[in-house]
Design an enzyme around this catalytic site. Structure first.
Site, mmCIF file in Angstrom:
data_model
loop_
_atom_site.group_PDB
_atom_site.id
_atom_site.type_symbol
_atom_site.label_atom_id
_atom_site.label_comp_id
_atom_site.label_asym_id
_atom_site.label_seq_id
_atom_site.Cartn_x
_atom_site.Cartn_y
_atom_site.Cartn_z
ATOM 1 N N HIS A 31 0.819 -1.226 0.000
ATOM 2 C CA HIS A 31 0.000 0.000 0.000
ATOM 3 C C HIS A 31 0.860 1.288 0.000
ATOM 4 O O HIS A 31 0.853 2.043 -0.954
ATOM 5 C CB HIS A 31 -0.885 0.050 1.252
HETATM 6 O O1 RIB Z 1 -5.235 -0.005 4.801
HETATM 7 C C1 RIB Z 1 -3.845 -0.019 4.558
HETATM 8 C C2 RIB Z 1 -3.168 1.066 5.330
HETATM 9 O O2 RIB Z 1 -3.387 0.857 6.723
HETATM 10 C C3 RIB Z 1 -1.641 1.052 5.157
HETATM 11 O O3 RIB Z 1 -1.148 2.362 5.292
HETATM 12 C C4 RIB Z 1 -1.192 0.207 6.296
HETATM 13 O O4 RIB Z 1 0.150 0.513 6.707
HETATM 14 C C5 RIB Z 1 -2.148 0.643 7.369
HETATM 15 O O5 RIB Z 1 -1.679 1.873 7.924
#
Ligand code: RIB
Ligand code: CA
Length: 312
Positions: free
Chosen positions: A242
């Site tokens: 992500h």
């Molecule tokens: O939903 C994914 C996000 O939530 C990413 O930034 C992960 O590190 C958590 O913070």
């Protein structure tokens, strides 16, 4: 001329990779500082993990500040089930020796924006938006000074990952997200819609391992741990990276594509709290306020990431 950024983060294995990619790319990115926020794990751990990552990258010169330890007006929700109890489970990494920088992260954000020419500092939130919203509330004068916000958060076609309708970063502090999305600042959003295409397949993870460096092995071990949740839940081919989508965008924006649309945050309904209501089809007259990214050249993203991690 590298872009000056502040990384606001809740490490988190994927945050860690995003920070490593930024620190490995000085031609494009100058990290003015890292601000830790409570999210994946409590603040004490996110502030510790951010320093662990800086030391792993050999960058103890980057100041790490501790920020807000809970959302604006809700109890903290964490995600140990995804990231492990330390938030950085997977590799065995030494405790940090570098101290936390003096002062609160929110004051660092305010002071840094006031100290630089307007429009020259980009904020890169990778976790709940509590620090950012608190800074805007405490010092509204800084809002017009922000060059751009490039954040990981939200979801539309991909729907939620912590509830049926909400992505974790937005869900943890929806009021903070509402403040940020209504700030009028140029925002680029990396939602699950795009991050779920940035999957660390076994082949791609082997490429990290094949770097045969401290960083390469650490990233491969982080991924080995982090991917369990997504493979089990989605049956996907590997972990979605992500947060590194944010850093990769700063380096090579044409890897990504999306639409400039209206995005508003659900802050009232218990059922859909934290949902990013993205008007992708333009069915309302609400004015566009965010570049909502939907696609990435996944192989191009991994080639860039692997090539840059090899530098550390
Ligand atoms: O939903 C994914 C996000 O939530 C990413 O930034 C992960 O590190 C958590 O913070
Ligand atoms: Ca994160």
């Amino acid at each position: 001329m590298p872009r000056k950024i502040i990384i606001d983060t809740d490490p988190g294995q994927d945050d860690a990779v995003a920070i490593l990619l930024a620190l490995a790319s000085p031609e494009e990115i100058e990290v003015l500082g890292i601000t830790a926020v409570a999210g994946n794990v409590p603040l004490e751990l996110t502030a510790k993990n951010a320093r662990i990552v800086c030391e792993l990258a050999g960058h103890t010169d980057v100041p790490v500040y501790a920020g807000c330890d809970r959302p604006l007006n809700r109890p903290l929700v964490t995600a140990e089930h995804v990231h492990g109890k330390t938030g950085l489970d997977g590799p065995v990494l030494p405790d940090p020796e570098m101290p936390l920088a003096e002062g609160h992260a929110v004051d660092f954000i305010i002071d840094t924006l006031r100290a630089h020419e307007p429009g020259t500092v980009t904020l890169c939130p990778l976790g709940p938006l509590t620090n950012i919203a608190t800074a805007f509330r405490k010092a509204p004068d800084i809002i017009d000074r922000v060059q751009e916000i490039v954040l990981m958060g939200g979801a539309y076609f991909e729907v939620g990952n912590i509830t049926p309708t909400a992505e974790f970063n937005i869900y943890v502090d929806p009021e903070a997200a509402d403040i940020v999305f209504k700030s009028g600042i140029r925002i680029v959003v990396m939602p699950l819609d795009v991050t779920h295409d940035a999957l660390v397949t076994p082949h791609r993870n082997d490429a990290f391992r094949a770097l045969d460096s401290k960083v390469g092995h650490a990233v491969a071990e982080m991924t080995d741990f982090f991917e369990r949740f997504d493979i089990e839940k989605y049956g996907s081919e590997g972990a979605p990276l992500h947060d590194p989508c944010v850093t990769a965008y700063l380096i090579k924006p044409d890897l990504f594509s999306g639409r400039h649309i209206n995005v508003e945050i659900e802050t009232q309904s218990e059922l859909t709290l934290g949902m990013t209501v993205a008007d992708w089809w333009g069915v309302t007259d609400r004015s566009p306020n965010a570049m909502f990214i939907s696609d990435v050249d996944a192989q191009g993203f991994f080639d860039l990431l692997t090539e840059r991690l090899a530098r550390l």
